[in-house]
Design a protein around this motif. Structure first.
Motif, PDB file in Angstrom:
ATOM      1  N   GLY A  52       0.815  -1.210   0.000  1.00 56.79           N
ATOM      2  CA  GLY A  52       0.000   0.000   0.000  1.00 56.79           C
ATOM      3  C   GLY A  52       0.844   1.254   0.000  1.00 56.79           C
ATOM      4  N   LEU A  53       1.933   1.257   0.763  1.00 60.51           N
ATOM      5  CA  LEU A  53       2.831   2.410   0.781  1.00 60.51           C
ATOM      6  C   LEU A  53       3.520   2.596  -0.568  1.00 60.51           C
ATOM      7  N   ALA A  54       3.948   1.496  -1.168  1.00 62.03           N
ATOM      8  CA  ALA A  54       4.619   1.587  -2.468  1.00 62.03           C
ATOM      9  C   ALA A  54       3.670   2.100  -3.547  1.00 62.03           C
ATOM     10  N   ASN A  55       2.407   1.702  -3.473  1.00 63.71           N
ATOM     11  CA  ASN A  55       1.438   2.096  -4.492  1.00 63.71           C
ATOM     12  C   ASN A  55       1.160   3.594  -4.504  1.00 63.71           C
ATOM     13  N   VAL A  56       1.315   4.259  -3.366  1.00 64.10           N
ATOM     14  CA  VAL A  56       1.053   5.703  -3.328  1.00 64.10           C
ATOM     15  C   VAL A  56       2.338   6.516  -3.421  1.00 64.10           C
ATOM     16  N   GLY A  57       3.475   5.852  -3.630  1.00 63.85           N
ATOM     17  CA  GLY A  57       4.697   6.584  -3.907  1.00 63.85           C
ATOM     18  C   GLY A  57       5.683   6.688  -2.781  1.00 63.85           C
ATOM     19  N   PHE A  58       5.668   5.721  -1.830  1.00 62.39           N
ATOM     20  CA  PHE A  58       6.620   5.752  -0.727  1.00 62.39           C
ATOM     21  C   PHE A  58       7.744   4.750  -0.962  1.00 62.39           C
ATOM     22  N   ALA A  59       8.947   5.167  -0.606  1.00 64.74           N
ATOM     23  CA  ALA A  59      10.054   4.230  -0.484  1.00 64.74           C
ATOM     24  C   ALA A  59      10.026   3.671   0.934  1.00 64.74           C
ATOM     25  N   THR A  60      10.332   2.399   1.094  1.00 66.85           N
ATOM     26  CA  THR A  60      10.254   1.762   2.404  1.00 66.85           C
ATOM     27  C   THR A  60      11.517   0.971   2.695  1.00 66.85           C
ATOM     28  N   GLU A  61      11.849   0.906   3.953  1.00 66.86           N
ATOM     29  CA  GLU A  61      12.907   0.047   4.470  1.00 66.86           C
ATOM     30  C   GLU A  61      12.384  -0.548   5.773  1.00 66.86           C
ATOM     31  N   VAL A  62      12.734  -1.803   6.053  1.00 72.12           N
ATOM     32  CA  VAL A  62      12.281  -2.443   7.283  1.00 72.12           C
ATOM     33  C   VAL A  62      13.496  -2.882   8.096  1.00 72.12           C
ATOM     34  N   ARG A  63      13.398  -2.697   9.392  1.00 67.94           N
ATOM     35  CA  ARG A  63      14.436  -3.126  10.327  1.00 67.94           C
ATOM     36  C   ARG A  63      13.772  -3.781  11.527  1.00 67.94           C
ATOM     37  N   ASN A  64      14.567  -4.536  12.251  1.00 72.96           N
ATOM     38  CA  ASN A  64      14.063  -5.169  13.464  1.00 72.96           C
ATOM     39  C   ASN A  64      13.862  -4.105  14.542  1.00 72.96           C
ATOM     40  N   GLY A  65      12.664  -4.089  15.131  1.00 73.51           N
ATOM     41  CA  GLY A  65      12.367  -3.071  16.140  1.00 73.51           C
ATOM     42  C   GLY A  65      12.625  -3.508  17.549  1.00 73.51           C
ATOM     43  N   GLY A  66      13.020  -4.774  17.765  1.00 76.62           N
ATOM     44  CA  GLY A  66      13.183  -5.266  19.119  1.00 76.62           C
ATOM     45  C   GLY A  66      11.840  -5.428  19.800  1.00 76.62           C
ATOM     46  N   LYS A  67      11.808  -6.154  20.898  1.00 74.70           N
ATOM     47  CA  LYS A  67      10.578  -6.370  21.667  1.00 74.70           C
ATOM     48  C   LYS A  67       9.451  -6.884  20.768  1.00 74.70           C
ATOM     49  N   ASP A  68       9.767  -7.819  19.904  1.00 77.02           N
ATOM     50  CA  ASP A  68       8.760  -8.454  19.052  1.00 77.02           C
ATOM     51  C   ASP A  68       8.068  -7.450  18.137  1.00 77.02           C
ATOM     52  N   SER A  69       8.830  -6.653  17.441  1.00 74.13           N
ATOM     53  CA  SER A  69       8.229  -5.657  16.554  1.00 74.13           C
ATOM     54  C   SER A  69       9.165  -5.356  15.393  1.00 74.13           C
ATOM     55  N   LEU A  70       8.591  -4.724  14.369  1.00 70.57           N
ATOM     56  CA  LEU A  70       9.349  -4.253  13.223  1.00 70.57           C
ATOM     57  C   LEU A  70       9.241  -2.741  13.129  1.00 70.57           C
ATOM     58  N   LEU A  71      10.244  -2.144  12.505  1.00 73.27           N
ATOM     59  CA  LEU A  71      10.230  -0.718  12.215  1.00 73.27           C
ATOM     60  C   LEU A  71      10.224  -0.553  10.693  1.00 73.27           C
ATOM     61  N   VAL A  72       9.148   0.021  10.172  1.00 73.30           N
ATOM     62  CA  VAL A  72       9.045   0.271   8.740  1.00 73.30           C
ATOM     63  C   VAL A  72       9.326   1.750   8.505  1.00 73.30           C
ATOM     64  N   PHE A  73      10.439   2.055   7.838  1.00 74.70           N
ATOM     65  CA  PHE A  73      10.830   3.435   7.558  1.00 74.70           C
ATOM     66  C   PHE A  73      10.249   3.848   6.210  1.00 74.70           C
ATOM     67  N   THR A  74       9.695   5.038   6.166  1.00 73.15           N
ATOM     68  CA  THR A  74       9.073   5.508   4.927  1.00 73.15           C
ATOM     69  C   THR A  74       9.582   6.901   4.578  1.00 73.15           C
ATOM     70  N   LYS A  75       9.601   7.174   3.288  1.00 72.85           N
ATOM     71  CA  LYS A  75       9.828   8.538   2.814  1.00 72.85           C
ATOM     72  C   LYS A  75       9.193   8.674   1.439  1.00 72.85           C
ATOM     73  N   ILE A  76       8.763   9.885   1.121  1.00 67.02           N
ATOM     74  CA  ILE A  76       8.198  10.147  -0.203  1.00 67.02           C
ATOM     75  C   ILE A  76       9.291   9.968  -1.247  1.00 67.02           C
ATOM     76  N   ALA A  77       8.930   9.263  -2.329  1.00 65.47           N
ATOM     77  CA  ALA A  77       9.940   8.827  -3.290  1.00 65.47           C
ATOM     78  C   ALA A  77      10.629   9.975  -4.010  1.00 65.47           C
ATOM     79  N   SER A  78       9.928  11.088  -4.242  1.00 66.07           N
ATOM     80  CA  SER A  78      10.554  12.170  -5.000  1.00 66.07           C
ATOM     81  C   SER A  78       9.932  13.504  -4.628  1.00 66.07           C
ATOM     82  N   ASP A  79      10.651  14.563  -4.907  1.00 70.31           N
ATOM     83  CA  ASP A  79      10.129  15.915  -4.672  1.00 70.31           C
ATOM     84  C   ASP A  79       8.920  16.191  -5.555  1.00 70.31           C
ATOM     85  N   ARG A  80       8.862  15.567  -6.718  1.00 69.48           N
ATOM     86  CA  ARG A  80       7.724  15.793  -7.610  1.00 69.48           C
ATOM     87  C   ARG A  80       6.422  15.333  -6.957  1.00 69.48           C
ATOM     88  N   LEU A  81       6.463  14.163  -6.313  1.00 63.89           N
ATOM     89  CA  LEU A  81       5.280  13.658  -5.633  1.00 63.89           C
ATOM     90  C   LEU A  81       4.911  14.564  -4.460  1.00 63.89           C
TER      91      LEU A  81
END
Length: 743
Positions: A52-81
Motif C-alpha cells: 500500500g505504501l509503495a502504491n502511493v509513492g513511498f520508499a520503504t525500508e524495514v528493520r528489526n524493532g526489538g521487543k517483538d516488533s518491526l520498524l518500517v521506515f518511509t519517505k516520499i519517493a521524490s520531490d515531484r510527488l
C-alpha cells in the motif's frame, strides 16, 4: 531517547545516532503478536502495508524493532510527488477561502516564493499514509481493523533543532514571535497556538502580578477595588486573545482551516445521499440521533457531580472533624487521612469518568476529528472544574456562612469511630470554632503548592521513571540472547540510529490538550479566587515561565514528535476561558460581599448575611461585566493588527491582478491552464524503481552518503517484504524458544 545531557552536550561525542534522521519521513511501529495463531494474519497485513505504501509513492525500508516488533521506515519517493501533494492541498485551501489567492502556475517560482516547511511536509506525508485508498492514500489507520498491529506512526525528532531550541529558550526571559514561528514550522499550528497562548497569557500576567503585590500591601484581602480591576483584566485578556488568535491565523495562513476537517475513520454512517450544494455523494448520520446521544451529557455531568463531588465533600467533612473537633490520640497522623483518601480514589474515579466521557463522545459519532475532540474537551472541562474548584467553593460558600448549622451533623464521624474503639467513653472532642484562615490557606495551596506538585508529577517523575525503566530494560537486553542478536545484526553505520528510533517508538504521544487544560484551570483560579489572595498572579507568573520551558523539554525528550496538525484557534478552550471570566465576576462579588465587612467574614451563621444584598451585588457585578465586555470588544475590534493588514493587502493584490488580467494587461503572456497544475491532470508516475535508479546513479558517481546507502539496502517493495518475512520468522522462532525455556 535523548536526555537533557544529550541536548546540552555535543551530539557527535554523545550519541552519533542523533546527528541524522537518514531522510526518514515517518516510522511505522509494527507489533508482531506472540500467539502463533495470529502471526499469519499479522504477516499478511504487513505485506499489504508495504504494498500500500509503495502504491502511493513511498520508499520503504524495514528493520528489526526489538521487543517483538518491526520498524518500517518511509519517505516520499521524490520531490515531484511531494510538490503534487502540496499543490493539491494549497488549491483546496484557496477554494475553501483559507488562502486569499490561488497558487501560482509557475511551479518553480511558486515553490521558491512559498517553500514547503518541514511541518507542511510531515503533515501531508502523514495524510498520504492514513487517508482512505479511494482518496489517494494508503489507508493505514493505527490500531484499527486490518491495522490493529500498527502500534504507532510517528516522525523522528530533529535532535539538532531540539538541542538549539532548549538551549535558546532556557537563556531567554521572554519569547518573541520568532520563537513561536519556529515551533509552527517544526510542530505545526496546533502546538504553536498553545505556546502563543501561553506567551500571551504570561505577558498579560505582568500587570495583575504587580497590581496584586501592591494590593496585598496596601488594600489587603477581599478588596472591592482589586476585584473590579481583576475582572476588568480578565475581560481585556479574553477579548485580546480572541483578536490575537485571528491575527495569528491570518499570518500563518490558516484562518478558516477548521472548515477543512479531516474525517474520522471510526465514523459510522447510516446512508449515502447527494449533497444539495456540490452534488457529491456524502455519508449521512441523522442529527436527531446524535442529539439524543448528546443529551446523555446531562446525566454524565450529574454523575461527575455526584461521584467526584461526593468524594470531595466527604473528605472535606472528615478533615473538618479531625482538625477542628477531634482532640484524641493520633490526631497528628489522622489529619492526613483525607489527603490519603483523595490520593487513592480521585485518580481512579477521574480515570473511569474520563473513559466514560470518551465512550459517550464515540457514541455521538462525529464525522471529523475536530468535532470529536471539541465534544470530548467539553466533558473533560466539567471533570476538571469539579476537582479543581469544589474545595474552595465549599469553604467560601458552605463552611463559612453555614458552619454552625452543618457542623453538628459531623457527629456521624464520631459515632462511626466510636464503634471501632474498645473504650466505652466517648471520643475526646471540643466545640467547633471556625478557622478564619482556612480559605486563604486553601487558595495558597492550589495556586502555589499544587502548581509545584503538578510540575513534579508532569515532568520530573515521568522523566525519572523512564530513566529507571530504561536502565532496567538495558540490563534485561544485555542478559537476553534475543536482543543481543538484534543489536549484533544491525549494520554498524545504522546501529546508533536504530537504537535511538527504538527508544522513540516506546515514548508516549504528546497531547497538547493536557497543557491547555492546565493553563485554563490556572486562569480560573486567578479569575475566581485571587481576591482572597492577591499574590496569586505572582505565583502564576513564575510558574508559567518555567512551564513554557518544561513543556518544550517534554516535547523534545519525553514524547514522540507530534504530528504537525493545523489549527486556526485554541479550539473549545476559548469557550472555557470566556465562561471562567464571566463566572469570576460572580464569585468575586460574592466573596467580597461575604468577607470584606470584617477581617474574616461571617462566623458560620447564615442569619448574619443579608440575602437580598448578596444577590443584588452578584447581579450588579454580572451586568457590569457584560457592559465592560461589550465596550472592550468594541474597542479591540476597532484596533488594527498586522495579520488583518496582511489579509487586506493580499485581497487588494488579488483584485488588482484580476482586473489587469480581465482588461488585457497580461496579453502577450502565455497563460498556463489551471487544470494543468501538478496532480490535477495526468503526469509521470513516481515509482520506487525511479528512486532506486537515481540512488544507484549517485552511488556510481561516488557521492553515496550514509543516508543514501540506508535507502539502497532493500531494492523495491518485494525485497522489503521478503526481509520483513525473514524477520517475522526469526522473531517467531525466538518467541517459541523463549517460551520453551520458561516452561
Amino acid at each position: 531517547m535523548a536526555g537533557l545531557r544529550t541536548l546540552y552536550g555535543n551530539d557527535a561525542k554523545t550519541q552519533p545516532g542523533l546527528k541524522s534522521n537518514f531522510d526518514v519521513d515517518y516510522v511505522i511501529h509494527y507489533k508482531i503478536p506472540v500467539p502463533e495463531a495470529e502471526r499469519a494474519e499479522a504477516e499478511a497485513a504487513f505485506v499489504q502495508l508495504v504494498k500500500g505504501l509503495a502504491n502511493v509513492g513511498f520508499a520503504t525500508e524495514v528493520r528489526n524493532g526489538g521487543k517483538d516488533s518491526l520498524l518500517v521506515f518511509t519517505k516520499i519517493a521524490s520531490d515531484r510527488l511531494l510538490h503534487d501533494q502540496v499543490y493539491r492541498y494549497r488549491v483546496q485551501d484557496w477554494l475553501y477561502g483559507v488562502r486569499v489567492a490561488a497558487p501560482n502556475q509557475d511551479l518553480a517560482q511558486y515553490f521558491q516564493d512559498e517553500p514547503v516547511s518541514e511541518a507542511e511536509r510531515l503533515r501531508l506525508t502523514y495524510l498520504l499514509i492514513t487517508k482512505p485508498k479511494n482518496e489517494g492514500g494508503a489507508g493505514i489507520t493505527p490500531k484499527m481493523g486490518q491495522w490493529k498491529n500498527v502500534a504507532s506512526i510517528f516522525p523522528l525528532h530533529d535532535h539538532a533543532f531540539n538541542s538549539h531550541w532548549i538551549k535558546q529558550w532556557s537563556t531567554k526571559y521572554y519569547l518573541d514571535d520568532g520563537d513561536i514561528n519556529q515551533i509552527r514550522d517544526r510542530f505545526g499550528e496546533r502546538v504553536a497556538f498553545y505556546f502563543a497562548f501561553l506567551q500571551s497569557y504570561f505577558a498579560f500576567l505582568l500587570f495583575p502580578a504587580a497590581f496584586g503585590a501592591a494590593a496585598w500591601l496596601v488594600l489587603g484581602q477581599f478588596s472591592w477595588f482589586y476585584a473590579i480591576v481583576n475582572c476588568l483584566w480578565s475581560v481585556v485578556f479574553f477579548e485580546h486573545w480572541k483578536m490575537k488568535e485571528v491575527d495569528l491565523a491570518v499570518q500563518w495562513g490558516v484562518r478558516g482551516v477548521s472548515k477543512i476537517q479531516h474525517p474520522r475513520p471510526q465514523f459510522q454512517f447510516e446512508r449515502e445521499a447527494q449533497d444539495p450544494v456540490t452534488g457529491e455523494i456524502i455519508k449521512v448520520y441523522p442529527h436527531f440521533k446524535r442529539f439524543r446521544t448528546q443529551l446523555l451529557q446531562v446525566p454524565f455531568a450529574l454523575a461527575c457531580v455526584g461521584v467526584l463531588g461526593g468524594l470531595i465533600v466527604s473528605c472535606f467533612s472528615i478533615e473538618i472533624f479531625i482538625t477542628e473537633i477531634y482532640t484524641g490520640p493520633f490526631k497528628q497522623y489522622l489529619t492526613f487521612l483525607p489527603t490519603v483518601l483523595l490520593t487513592i480514589f480521585m485518580p481512579t474515579l477521574s480515570a473511569l469518568l474520563t473513559q466514560l466521557a470518551e465512550r459517550l463522545t464515540t457514541l455521538e459519532n462525529y464525522e471529523t476529528h475536530d468535532d470529536h475532540q471539541a465534544s470530548f474537551v467539553q466533558k473533560i472541562f466539567v471533570l476538571n472544574f469539579i476537582t479543581s474548584y469544589t474545595p474552595i467553593f465549599l469553604t467560601a460558600f458552605i463552611y463559612v456562612p453555614f458552619g454552625k448549622i452543618l457542623v453538628p451533623y459531623l457527629d456521624v464521624f464520631q459515632l462511626t469511630a466510636q464503634k471501632f474503639t474498645t473504650q466505652e467513653k466517648p471520643l475526646p472532642t471540643k466545640s467547633w470554632e471556625m478557622n478564619p484562615d482556612r480559605l486563604t490557606k486553601q487558595v495558597i495551596y492550589f495556586t502555589v503548592t499544587a502548581q509545584i506538585v503538578n510540575f513534579a508529577t508532569e515532568v520530573i517523575v515521568p522523566y525519572v521513571k523512564r530513566k529507571v525503566f530504561k536502565t532496567v530494560e538495558d540490563v534485561k537486553s544485555e542478559m537476553s540472547e534475543k536482543n543481543a542478536d538484534i543489536v549484533k545484526k544491525d549494520v554498524e553505520e545504522e546501529a546508533d540510529f536504530l537504537a535511538r528510533v527504538r527508544n522513540e517508538a516506546e515514548l508516549d504521544e504528546y497531547d497538547v490538550t493536557v497543557d491547555y487544560r492546565e493553563m485554563v484551570i490556572q486562569f480560573g483560579y486567578l479569575a475566581l479566587f485571587s481576591v482572597v489572595w492577591p499574590l496569586t498572579a505572582c505565583s502564576f507568573l513564575v510558574n508559567n515561565w518555567v512551564e513554557a520551558r518544561s513543556d518544550a523539554v517534554k516535547i523534545a525528550i519525553s514524547s514522540q514528535r507530534p504530528i504537525p496538525w493545523r489549527a486556526d484557534s485554541i479550539g473549545p478552550w476559548l469557550n472555557a476561558l470566556g465562561f471562567l471570566s464571566w463566572l469570576g465576576s460572580v464569585t468575586s462579588a460574592a466573596i467580597v460581599f461575604l468577607f470584606h465587612r470584617s477581617e474574616h467574614g461571617p462566623n458560620g451563621s447564615p442569619w448574619d448575611i443579608s440575602g437580598w444584598a448578596l444577590l443584588l451585588s452578584i447581579l450588579f457585578a454580572e451586568h457590569v461585566y457584560l457592559a465592560v465586555q461589550f465596550l472592550v470588544r468594541h474597542v479591540i475590534h476597532k484596533m488594527d493588527s498586522p495579520g488583518l493588514q496582511k489579509e487586506r493587502a493580499q485581497r487588494f493584490r488579488m483584485r488588482k491582478q484580476l482586473l489587469e488580467t480581465t482588461f488585457g494587461a497580461q496579453q502577450g503572456h502565455d497563460a498556463q491552464d489551471e487544470t494543468n497544475g501538478p496532480g490535477l491532470s495526468g503526469g509521470e508516475k513516481i515509482t520506487r524503481e525511479t528512486l532506486e535508479e537515481e540512488a544507484r546513479q549517485l552511488s556510481i558517481k561516488g557521492s553515496g552518503s550514509p543516508e543514501q546507502l540506508f535507502w539502497q539496502r532493500q531494492r523495491g517493495p518485494s525485497e522489503t517484504i521478503q526481509i520483513g518475512r525473514n524477520l517475522f520468522s526469526e522473531i517467531a522462532a525466538n518467541q517459541t524458544k523463549h517460551k520453551t525455556a520458561k516452561e
